[in-house]
Design a protein around this motif. Structure first.
Motif, mmCIF file in Angstrom:
data_model
loop_
_atom_site.group_PDB
_atom_site.id
_atom_site.type_symbol
_atom_site.label_atom_id
_atom_site.label_comp_id
_atom_site.label_asym_id
_atom_site.label_seq_id
_atom_site.Cartn_x
_atom_site.Cartn_y
_atom_site.Cartn_z
ATOM 1 N N TYR A 6 -3.953 7.350 -1.264
ATOM 2 C CA TYR A 6 -3.316 6.041 -1.391
ATOM 3 C C TYR A 6 -2.943 5.697 -2.827
ATOM 4 O O TYR A 6 -3.581 6.152 -3.776
ATOM 5 C CB TYR A 6 -4.281 4.954 -0.905
ATOM 6 C CG TYR A 6 -4.663 5.060 0.549
ATOM 7 C CD1 TYR A 6 -3.741 4.715 1.535
ATOM 8 C CD2 TYR A 6 -5.916 5.507 0.926
ATOM 9 C CE1 TYR A 6 -4.085 4.802 2.885
ATOM 10 C CE2 TYR A 6 -6.267 5.600 2.269
ATOM 11 C CZ TYR A 6 -5.349 5.258 3.248
ATOM 12 O OH TYR A 6 -5.679 5.355 4.566
ATOM 13 N N ASP A 7 -1.925 4.878 -2.958
ATOM 14 C CA ASP A 7 -1.563 4.214 -4.227
ATOM 15 C C ASP A 7 -1.387 5.177 -5.391
ATOM 16 O O ASP A 7 -0.596 6.088 -5.301
ATOM 17 C CB ASP A 7 -2.568 3.097 -4.524
ATOM 18 C CG ASP A 7 -2.540 2.050 -3.392
ATOM 19 O OD1 ASP A 7 -1.443 1.743 -2.914
ATOM 20 O OD2 ASP A 7 -3.604 1.579 -2.980
ATOM 21 N N THR A 48 6.342 9.598 -1.103
ATOM 22 C CA THR A 48 5.474 8.459 -0.856
ATOM 23 C C THR A 48 6.173 7.459 0.060
ATOM 24 O O THR A 48 7.399 7.411 0.122
ATOM 25 C CB THR A 48 5.098 7.717 -2.161
ATOM 26 O OG1 THR A 48 6.297 7.212 -2.754
ATOM 27 C CG2 THR A 48 4.402 8.626 -3.144
ATOM 28 N N LEU A 105 1.348 5.241 0.701
ATOM 29 C CA LEU A 105 0.791 6.451 1.316
ATOM 30 C C LEU A 105 1.435 7.659 0.649
ATOM 31 O O LEU A 105 2.651 7.708 0.509
ATOM 32 C CB LEU A 105 1.095 6.483 2.821
ATOM 33 C CG LEU A 105 0.792 5.232 3.640
ATOM 34 C CD1 LEU A 105 1.105 5.496 5.117
ATOM 35 C CD2 LEU A 105 -0.659 4.817 3.478
ATOM 36 N N LYS A 146 0.870 -1.166 0.000
ATOM 37 C CA LYS A 146 0.000 0.000 0.000
ATOM 38 C C LYS A 146 0.910 1.220 0.000
ATOM 39 O O LYS A 146 1.891 1.254 0.743
ATOM 40 C CB LYS A 146 -0.826 -0.038 1.285
ATOM 41 C CG LYS A 146 -1.932 0.989 1.377
ATOM 42 C CD LYS A 146 -2.736 0.765 2.645
ATOM 43 C CE LYS A 146 -4.055 1.480 2.650
ATOM 44 N NZ LYS A 146 -4.801 1.226 3.896
ATOM 45 N N GLU A 155 0.204 2.023 9.409
ATOM 46 C CA GLU A 155 -0.330 3.230 8.781
ATOM 47 C C GLU A 155 -0.834 4.194 9.862
ATOM 48 O O GLU A 155 -0.578 5.399 9.809
ATOM 49 C CB GLU A 155 -1.466 2.856 7.822
ATOM 50 C CG GLU A 155 -2.064 4.058 7.123
ATOM 51 C CD GLU A 155 -3.306 3.694 6.296
ATOM 52 O OE1 GLU A 155 -3.400 2.547 5.843
ATOM 53 O OE2 GLU A 155 -4.157 4.583 6.123
#
Lengths: 413, 413
Positions: free
Chosen positions: B254-255, B219, B183, B181, B240
């Motif tokens: 996200y992503d 990120t 961030l 994932k 997270e």
């Protein structure tokens, strides 16, 4: 001379960036007749880099390295190569001064690790870095030429164009014997163009002719070899004249120019100002115009009329026009172009309306595009196009055809 | 498992296109824990391709080929590999039927050479091509897994995502055990962010934390390995939560999302409409908004007020404001935002004025940027930024900081 490009950087292997340096250098090398047979990407790892260099030494006479010249511990291109070719790293005083000057200009204190960047392989020709810190270098050993360039494209590209290419041509002993010129065409397909000049392609020898289609355009690269500069020009001019006598109306410029650039040049020369109203393209046309420095000399401004509310209430398109013909219509395009020209007090008004997709609009399919053009003192016109591709491609192509229509009008004036 | 990507195609070595397939696949492989150690590019040449495969066999356990599966004589990836691994090429009936159906759909007659595309390496798993003709294939031999994918990204990407990745995970025996994932943060530097979570990075094990800075953003990729899906989610959520408790105000999504996407989502959710007035960015902000399908639900339209004549005569900025403070000023930015909001009847108005460079303007250096924001019922505000980079970078970053300021306002509402 067989060339190989070795890019050093784990960010490439992690897929964070594409290897655009290899694309740039390959294209540049092709223009000077150097054949690139391999691209290799390897991470910031001494052993794997060594392995890659040993392989390259067996199959290539020219090895270009990109990246790994920076100040951090990760940067190990020249250190690894120094071991392989058994040369020392020596301080290059000129590079050191230029790094110090760089920090001074940025108003920052130079940290010790930045000094590392001023070290070069002993006996190499240093390529100055006009847009960054780490210098490049070139040397020839055991009939192999090694060239090291920094990774950031903003440093690599000017360095290669200004210093690297010249050094390479000198080493190849073919300084100034090869020259090429690209002719750019729009509004004609690759196969149609090739058919028009089929006989010239069939009997090409010197200059050679290389056609290429991309992004809705076709280019022809003419490449000539001759030791005499005047003779080179003569041979190119002769072939170019022959080609243009057949497909001249589709020709718009040379080498790296774009249709937008050519339109901008002509607006400037003719002292005309343009304004734009964009629906379909949502600001892309104006964004491309203003990416050219000095655009304010010929670009006035414009409107992004994305909703019908803005088209009617602000841009002044008649409600009846949209009710009768739709917003995606020649009639609407003409009114948009005319109104934006008047409101912005410009000489030329251009408009873009259409369907970018993915869904149809007003019963019209994605790719349906209307370009309106209004010129002071003339009746407005509109042009219908049917473009292929996804949302972004359709918008990009619409901008090109718009500029192409303006360019034709300006040339005819 | 060490992986290597071999791209086959002379167009890459001529610099006509960049190797974006390698970028795509590397990124995909990184997310499932496969280490890519080399990228190789080789032309449409049997001997050099053989040479590249022999090298890859010595150092990689997973070899991915891209390109060279098409119908022409140039396409020789599977033919060359067939020789090396000593397997026959056999007709795959399903692929043949799908190629025939493809031609039927396009209303064209299938030429004989297209049949070539239906041949696959004997004993391989066939990967269907849902967006083109040439199928992909996978097989494992002598502990090396070979995967062949077509060259066009529009075929390769869906094929790998839908079929290739699953086949690989199965062969790796780690189906569904790895998850990651990303961030995304804005408005905070990489080193500052790393410092805030230094202890978490130092004692990372499962999940791991990989920071990356690019294009003004930072990120963090969190990657977890566990056989239980719920446990994976729990481990990621816990880390997270810890990270966001420290640097939450800079987190935006996200992503693969972007700041513009997040701003658009929030506008849509809150049923607010935005309008823009752009000088510095010349339409780029609006172009990015309208590149999102359905933008007309929350984007009203705007003005590119590139000249002072348009700012005053059309957008209604007061002449005194420009005479006193300049067009590159907080005051001008606020008036631009307020006026465009009112004229376009939107809830939010945003403006961009500043110096993109290369030359200074009104005594202000390139990179000086003012973002004006006007919200219905509130006093307009302006934000000053000093951005680094060339003309294009400054414009691109200005668009991001503009969207960031709007996003913050929308969240606070």
């Amino acid at each position: 001379m067989n060339a190989e490009i070795i890019a050093v950087g784990s960010e490439l292997l992690l897929g964070q960036i594409a290897n655009t340096n290899a694309k740039f250098l390959s294209k540049e090398l092709a223009t000077i007749g150097v054949n690139v047979y391999f691209h290799t990407v390897v991470g910031d790892n001494r052993n794997r880099l060594k392995n890659a260099v040993e392989i390259a030494k067996k199959r290539s006479q020219f090895i270009l390295f990109t990246g790994g010249l920076g100040p951090t511990k990760d940067d190990l291109t020249k250190e690894t190569l120094a071991e392989i070719v058994q040369r020392d790293l020596v301080m290059d005083e000129e590079s050191f001064q230029s790094i110090k000057a760089f920090f001074k200009k940025m108003n920052r204190t130079m940290t010790e690790n930045n000094k590392k960047q001023a070290y070069v392989l002993a006996g190499s020709e240093v390529l100055p870095n006009d847009t960054g810190m780490a210098p490049g270098m070139v040397f020839t050993q055991d009939d192999i030429t090694y060239m090291l360039l920094p990774g950031p494209p903003s440093e690599l590209e000017p360095m290669f164009k200004k210093y690297g290419k010249r050094s390479l041509l000198k080493r190849l002993g073919k300084c100034e014997t090869i020259e090429s010129k690209v002719l750019r065409f729009f509004g004609i397909g690759e196969s149609t163009l090739e058919k028009e000049i089929e006989d010239l392609i069939d009997r090409q020898s010197n200059p050679t002719i290389a056609p290429l289609a991309s992004d809705g355009e076709v280019t022809l690269r003419l490449t000539v070899k001759h030791s005499d500069k005047r003779k080179r020009k003569e041979l190119i001019d002769q072939l170019e004249g022959e080609i243009l006598s057949r497909v001249g109306p589709y020709f718009y410029g040379y080498d790296e120019t774009t249709i937008i650039d050519e339109m901008a040049k002509l607006l400037q020369v003719k002292s005309k100002r343009i304004a734009a109203a964009e629906s379909l393209t949502g600001g892309l046309f104006q964004e491309e115009l203003t990416s050219i420095p000095g655009a304010s000399h010929w670009f006035q401004g414009g409107i992004v009329s994305y909703t019908n509310e803005v088209k009617i209430g602000f841009l002044g398109v008649q409600k009846e026009t949209i009710d009768t013909f739709g917003a995606v219509s020649k009639q609407c395009a003409m009114e948009m172009a005319e109104n934006v020209r008047k409101k912005m007090k410009a000489h030329i008004g251009i408009s873009f309306t259409g369907v970018a997709g993915p869904s149809p609009l007003e019963g019209k399919n994605p790719g349906t595009v209307y370009i309106g053009i209004s010129i002071d003192g003339k009746t407005p016109e509109a042009f219908e196009y049917h473009l292929f591709g996804n949302r972004q491609t359709i918008r990009r192509r619409a901008v090109k055809v718009g500029a192409w229509e303006v360019l034709k009008q300006l040339k005819a004036e």
